[in-house]
Design an enzyme around this catalytic site. Sequence first.
Site, PDB file in Angstrom:
ATOM      1  N   ASN A 121       7.304 -25.640   6.115  1.00  0.00           N
ATOM      2  CA  ASN A 121       6.025 -24.928   6.186  1.00  0.00           C
ATOM      3  C   ASN A 121       5.271 -25.191   4.888  1.00  0.00           C
ATOM      4  OD1 ASN A 121       3.875 -23.204   6.409  1.00  0.00           O
ATOM      5  ND2 ASN A 121       5.072 -21.327   6.542  1.00  0.00           N
ATOM      6  N   PRO A 122       4.317 -26.131   4.889  1.00  0.00           N
ATOM      7  CA  PRO A 122       3.646 -26.504   3.639  1.00  0.00           C
ATOM      8  C   PRO A 122       2.734 -25.418   3.083  1.00  0.00           C
ATOM      9  CG  PRO A 122       2.616 -27.602   5.500  1.00  0.00           C
ATOM     10  CD  PRO A 122       3.817 -26.899   6.044  1.00  0.00           C
ATOM     11  N   THR A 160       5.159 -28.176   9.718  1.00  0.00           N
ATOM     12  CA  THR A 160       4.573 -27.259  10.694  1.00  0.00           C
ATOM     13  C   THR A 160       3.077 -27.118  10.449  1.00  0.00           C
ATOM     14  OG1 THR A 160       5.105 -25.318   9.339  1.00  0.00           O
ATOM     15  CG2 THR A 160       6.738 -26.011  10.956  1.00  0.00           C
ATOM     16  N   GLY A 179      11.347 -23.200   3.730  1.00  0.00           N
ATOM     17  CA  GLY A 179      10.284 -22.204   3.685  1.00  0.00           C
ATOM     18  C   GLY A 179      10.922 -20.863   3.406  1.00  0.00           C
ATOM     19  N   ASP A 231      11.841 -16.667   5.009  1.00  0.00           N
ATOM     20  CA  ASP A 231      12.527 -16.062   6.139  1.00  0.00           C
ATOM     21  C   ASP A 231      11.698 -16.132   7.421  1.00  0.00           C
ATOM     22  OD1 ASP A 231      14.837 -15.308   4.669  1.00  0.00           O
ATOM     23  OD2 ASP A 231      13.730 -13.622   3.814  1.00  0.00           O
ATOM     24  N   GLY A 264      10.119 -15.215   0.669  1.00  0.00           N
ATOM     25  CA  GLY A 264      11.356 -14.494   0.924  1.00  0.00           C
ATOM     26  C   GLY A 264      12.421 -15.485   1.341  1.00  0.00           C
ATOM     27  N   ARG A 322       0.629 -13.112  -0.788  1.00  0.00           N
ATOM     28  CA  ARG A 322       1.751 -14.061  -0.692  1.00  0.00           C
ATOM     29  C   ARG A 322       1.786 -15.049  -1.853  1.00  0.00           C
ATOM     30  NH1 ARG A 322       5.262 -14.766   3.351  1.00  0.00           N
ATOM     31  NH2 ARG A 322       5.063 -13.391   5.151  1.00  0.00           N
ATOM     32  N   ASP A 366      12.612  -9.105  10.277  1.00  0.00           N
ATOM     33  CA  ASP A 366      12.831 -10.262   9.391  1.00  0.00           C
ATOM     34  C   ASP A 366      11.606 -10.551   8.528  1.00  0.00           C
ATOM     35  OD1 ASP A 366      15.239 -10.460  10.663  1.00  0.00           O
ATOM     36  OD2 ASP A 366      14.731 -12.217  11.866  1.00  0.00           O
ATOM     37  N   GLY A 367      10.888  -9.492   8.160  1.00  0.00           N
ATOM     38  CA  GLY A 367       9.705  -9.669   7.334  1.00  0.00           C
ATOM     39  C   GLY A 367       8.468 -10.075   8.104  1.00  0.00           C
TER      40      GLY A 367
END
EC number: 2.7.1.91
Length: 458
Positions: A113-114, A145, A170, A172, A204, A266, A426-427
Site C-alpha cells: 500500500n504505497p 494497491t 503496510g 494492519d 499500525g 495518519r 483490526d483498526g
Amino acid sequence: MDFGLTNNSIKAFEDQKLLHIHQSCVSYPSDTLICSIPVSAKNVDLNIPFKNILWVDKTGPNSVTLSYVSRSSKVATKCWVDFVENSDQFCEYLLDVAYKGIKRSRRFIVFINPHGGKGKAKHIWESEAEPVFSSAHSICEVVLTRRKDHAKSIAKNLDVGSYDGILSVGGDGLFHEVINGLGERDDYLEAFKLPVCMIPGGSGNAFSYNATGQLKPALTALEILKGRPTSFDLMTFEQKGKKAYSFLTANYGIIADCDIGTENWRFMGENRAYLGFFLRLFQKPDWKCSIEMDVVSSDRTEIKHMYEKSKNLAPMSESSDSDKTVSTSPESHLLTFEINDLSIFCAGLLPYIAPDAKMFPAASNDDGLIDVVIVYSKQFRKSLLSMFTQLDNGGFYYSKHLNYYKVRSFRFTPVNTGKRHYFALDGESYPLEPFECRVAPKLGTTLSPVAGFQLLDI
C-alpha cells in the site's frame, strides 16, 4: 567443522549455530585491490549465525560470495570469501544449515500500500525488505494497491497453489484486507493454509510484531524467510447478515475513538493514537453498551495459569482442518452486562495491539479463546492514566481498574448516547451497530520463527 585453507580461518560451530570467518578471508564490494588481492576495509572477523545466512554461491575452486543479514547494520549484506579449501562442499554445507527443515527459494505475492501510514511502504520494501528476499533467491511478485479493497479482491481470486506465502507491506489495515479476501472464497479453509505475513510499513504494525518480535523490516523479512507455517486464531464477525474476519481486535470506547477518530492524522504514524488518547481524557465519558459473553474464565489467577500451561506446550508447526473447531473444554458460562459507564471494551487475539502496547498479556496465538478487557469510567482519568503508563509491558494486567476475561464468543450492542463514537475491527472502521464475534481456532496461517509466536511472562 573447518573449511579454510589454513586452520581456524573459516570454521562452523554447530553447537553455537555460528559461522566464523577470519578477516583475512573476507572482502566487500567497496574494498580495494592491492597486487590483485582484495583488502577488506572492515578489519574485524566475521561471525554470522546460521539463521542469518541468506545464500552462498561458488565463484571459484577456493572462493564464494556470501549473502547474509548483518547483526550490526540489520540489512542484507554481501561479501566475498576467499581461501576456502573446497567451495562446493562449503556452499552445500552452508545452505543445508541455513535452511534446515525450511523450503528454499520461496515464491511470494507481495501487496504494497504505497499510500498507507506515512506513505513509506514502497520505499521500505525496496530498500530494506526486498534485498533480503532477493538475496535468498526468493521470487516476489509485487502488486501496488491502487484503491481500498484492491488487495482483498486479488486475494479472493488468487491461485493459492502458485505461492508459498503472501507478504503484506503496510499496516494492519492492508493485512485485514488480505485476510478477508481469503475468507470470502468458497475454498476458504484451504486458502487459509497459505501463510500470510506482514512487513511493517504502516501506522499500525501489530501483527508483524506479534508474529516475529521484530521492528526492523529487514529483520522481519529474515524471520519470515526462515519461518515455519504457524497457526493463529481468527474471529468471525457478523453484523446484519454480513461476515468478516478479524486477526487482532474488536473495540469500542476510548481506544476506538482514538484510532478511528484520528484517521486524518495518519501522517503521524503510531503517535496519532496517543495524541487522540490524551485529548479524549479531557472529555466526559459517555460510552454505553450491552454485552453477552460465553465466558471461560474471569479469574486472573486462573487465566495466568492457563496461559503458563499453553507456554509450556510444544508449538504446532502445521494446522489441520480438525484443529479448526472450538474445544468443548474447559467449561464456559454465559454472562450478560448492561454497562452505562464504559471507558474501554476491547476484545483481542494477540498480546500486542501495537509494538509498544501489550493490551492482552495472557493472549496466545492459538489457544482458541478471545481475550476481553473491560474498563469502567469510574475514576476515568486516574484509571486510564494508570493503565496507559503500564501498557508497554502489560503490567496493567493486575490493575484493579479493569476486568479481564477469556471467552469463546460475545454479542455486543452499543447504546446510542447522541454523541459520535466509533467501532473498530483490526483498526478499521465498521458500523456502530450490534454484532457478534466467535473464535475460529487456528484458522489463519503465517510464517513465524520456531513455529510459534513468542509467549512472554505476564
